[in-house]
Design a protein around this motif. Sequence first.
Motif, PDB file in Angstrom:
ATOM      1  N   VAL A 149       0.840  -1.204   0.000  1.00  0.00           N
ATOM      2  CA  VAL A 149       0.000   0.000   0.000  1.00  0.00           C
ATOM      3  C   VAL A 149       0.871   1.249   0.000  1.00  0.00           C
ATOM      4  N   ARG A 150       1.893   1.236   0.850  1.00  0.00           N
ATOM      5  CA  ARG A 150       2.765   2.414   0.938  1.00  0.00           C
ATOM      6  C   ARG A 150       3.483   2.668  -0.383  1.00  0.00           C
ATOM      7  N   VAL A 151       4.059   1.622  -0.960  1.00  0.00           N
ATOM      8  CA  VAL A 151       4.782   1.785  -2.225  1.00  0.00           C
ATOM      9  C   VAL A 151       3.825   2.247  -3.326  1.00  0.00           C
ATOM     10  N   ALA A 152       2.650   1.639  -3.411  1.00  0.00           N
ATOM     11  CA  ALA A 152       1.676   2.039  -4.437  1.00  0.00           C
ATOM     12  C   ALA A 152       1.272   3.503  -4.264  1.00  0.00           C
ATOM     13  N   ASN A 153       1.046   3.924  -3.025  1.00  0.00           N
ATOM     14  CA  ASN A 153       0.675   5.321  -2.784  1.00  0.00           C
ATOM     15  C   ASN A 153       1.795   6.273  -3.194  1.00  0.00           C
ATOM     16  N   GLU A 154       3.019   5.931  -2.838  1.00  0.00           N
ATOM     17  CA  GLU A 154       4.155   6.796  -3.183  1.00  0.00           C
ATOM     18  C   GLU A 154       4.367   6.849  -4.683  1.00  0.00           C
ATOM     19  N   LEU A 155       4.242   5.709  -5.362  1.00  0.00           N
ATOM     20  CA  LEU A 155       4.383   5.702  -6.821  1.00  0.00           C
ATOM     21  C   LEU A 155       3.264   6.517  -7.460  1.00  0.00           C
ATOM     22  N   GLY A 156       2.054   6.396  -6.920  1.00  0.00           N
ATOM     23  CA  GLY A 156       0.933   7.174  -7.426  1.00  0.00           C
ATOM     24  C   GLY A 156       1.147   8.671  -7.267  1.00  0.00           C
ATOM     25  N   LYS A 157       1.865   9.068  -6.217  1.00  0.00           N
ATOM     26  CA  LYS A 157       2.182  10.480  -6.005  1.00  0.00           C
ATOM     27  C   LYS A 157       3.361  10.919  -6.859  1.00  0.00           C
ATOM     28  N   GLY A 158       4.020   9.960  -7.530  1.00  0.00           N
ATOM     29  CA  GLY A 158       5.176  10.297  -8.353  1.00  0.00           C
ATOM     30  C   GLY A 158       6.462  10.396  -7.564  1.00  0.00           C
ATOM     31  N   SER A 159       6.520   9.804  -6.403  1.00  0.00           N
ATOM     32  CA  SER A 159       7.697   9.893  -5.552  1.00  0.00           C
ATOM     33  C   SER A 159       8.463   8.575  -5.550  1.00  0.00           C
ATOM     34  N   ALA A 207       9.094   5.663  -2.526  1.00  0.00           N
ATOM     35  CA  ALA A 207       8.555   4.321  -2.777  1.00  0.00           C
ATOM     36  C   ALA A 207       9.496   3.224  -2.300  1.00  0.00           C
ATOM     37  N   LYS A 208      10.767   3.553  -2.141  1.00  0.00           N
ATOM     38  CA  LYS A 208      11.725   2.566  -1.636  1.00  0.00           C
ATOM     39  C   LYS A 208      11.386   2.309  -0.170  1.00  0.00           C
ATOM     40  N   GLU A 209      10.760   1.149   0.076  1.00  0.00           N
ATOM     41  CA  GLU A 209      10.282   0.838   1.425  1.00  0.00           C
ATOM     42  C   GLU A 209      11.463   0.612   2.366  1.00  0.00           C
ATOM     43  N   ARG A 210      11.451   1.321   3.447  1.00  0.00           N
ATOM     44  CA  ARG A 210      12.496   1.199   4.456  1.00  0.00           C
ATOM     45  C   ARG A 210      11.814   0.970   5.804  1.00  0.00           C
ATOM     46  N   LEU A 211      11.792  -0.290   6.197  1.00  0.00           N
ATOM     47  CA  LEU A 211      11.107  -0.649   7.437  1.00  0.00           C
ATOM     48  C   LEU A 211      11.732  -0.006   8.663  1.00  0.00           C
ATOM     49  N   ALA A 212      13.003   0.300   8.581  1.00  0.00           N
ATOM     50  CA  ALA A 212      13.685   0.888   9.742  1.00  0.00           C
ATOM     51  C   ALA A 212      13.024   2.189  10.179  1.00  0.00           C
ATOM     52  N   TYR A 213      12.433   2.910   9.251  1.00  0.00           N
ATOM     53  CA  TYR A 213      11.815   4.197   9.596  1.00  0.00           C
ATOM     54  C   TYR A 213      10.557   4.039  10.458  1.00  0.00           C
ATOM     55  N   ILE A 214      10.092   2.820  10.592  1.00  0.00           N
ATOM     56  CA  ILE A 214       9.014   2.568  11.547  1.00  0.00           C
ATOM     57  C   ILE A 214       9.540   2.787  12.968  1.00  0.00           C
ATOM     58  N   PHE A 215      10.847   2.532  13.158  1.00  0.00           N
ATOM     59  CA  PHE A 215      11.454   2.565  14.482  1.00  0.00           C
ATOM     60  C   PHE A 215      12.353   3.774  14.734  1.00  0.00           C
TER      61      PHE A 215
END
Length: 182
Positions: free
Chosen positions: A34-44, A48-56
């Motif tokens: 969902v996150r990657v699709a949303n970011e790609l849809g925004k043109g970013s 879109a490069k998912e980085r799980l570390a940013y959750i923490f």
Amino acid sequence: MENAEIQIDALSICLNINGWEMMISLGFMAAASVRVANELGKGSAKAAKERLAYIFTDNKDVASAVGDLSPLLAVSILLNSVQPVLSGVAIGAGWQSIVAYVNLGCYYIIGIPVGIVLGNVFHLQVKGIWIGMLFGTLIQTIILLVISYKTDWEKQVTIARNRINKWSKVETDHETVVTSDN
């Protein structure tokens, strides 16, 4: 299929266990998609490069280090999905002391020394320590797998029955059961 009902029942049980194990990773997959699709849809593309570390953390250096350690995380998840099952098999067979010795040997004689050498001598830092611990877990997994594979399970049934008979006695007239606790 021969014994189709048994085979399908066994497959069903295995797939259920696998499903339980997969729930966490599938949750992460859904969130990531969902996150990657949303970011790609925004043109970013960068976001879109998912980085799980940013959750923490918000720290870019920490997030980068987590990315560097991610392959070790994947290996850890794999080994830690297999090793506890093999330990459980051995413990269920009454080999608690064997499991304890295997654990101690693999972690303290193999894992920690290899980790110290890789971390300090080869300057791999925390990555080297983790690799050493994973190596210890791998050796532990292999040892427990070999023990489980080479076990004569029919002989183990006899051993278990002898243990039960040693600690309890069932009267032949089915009136009472006398155990060592009475």
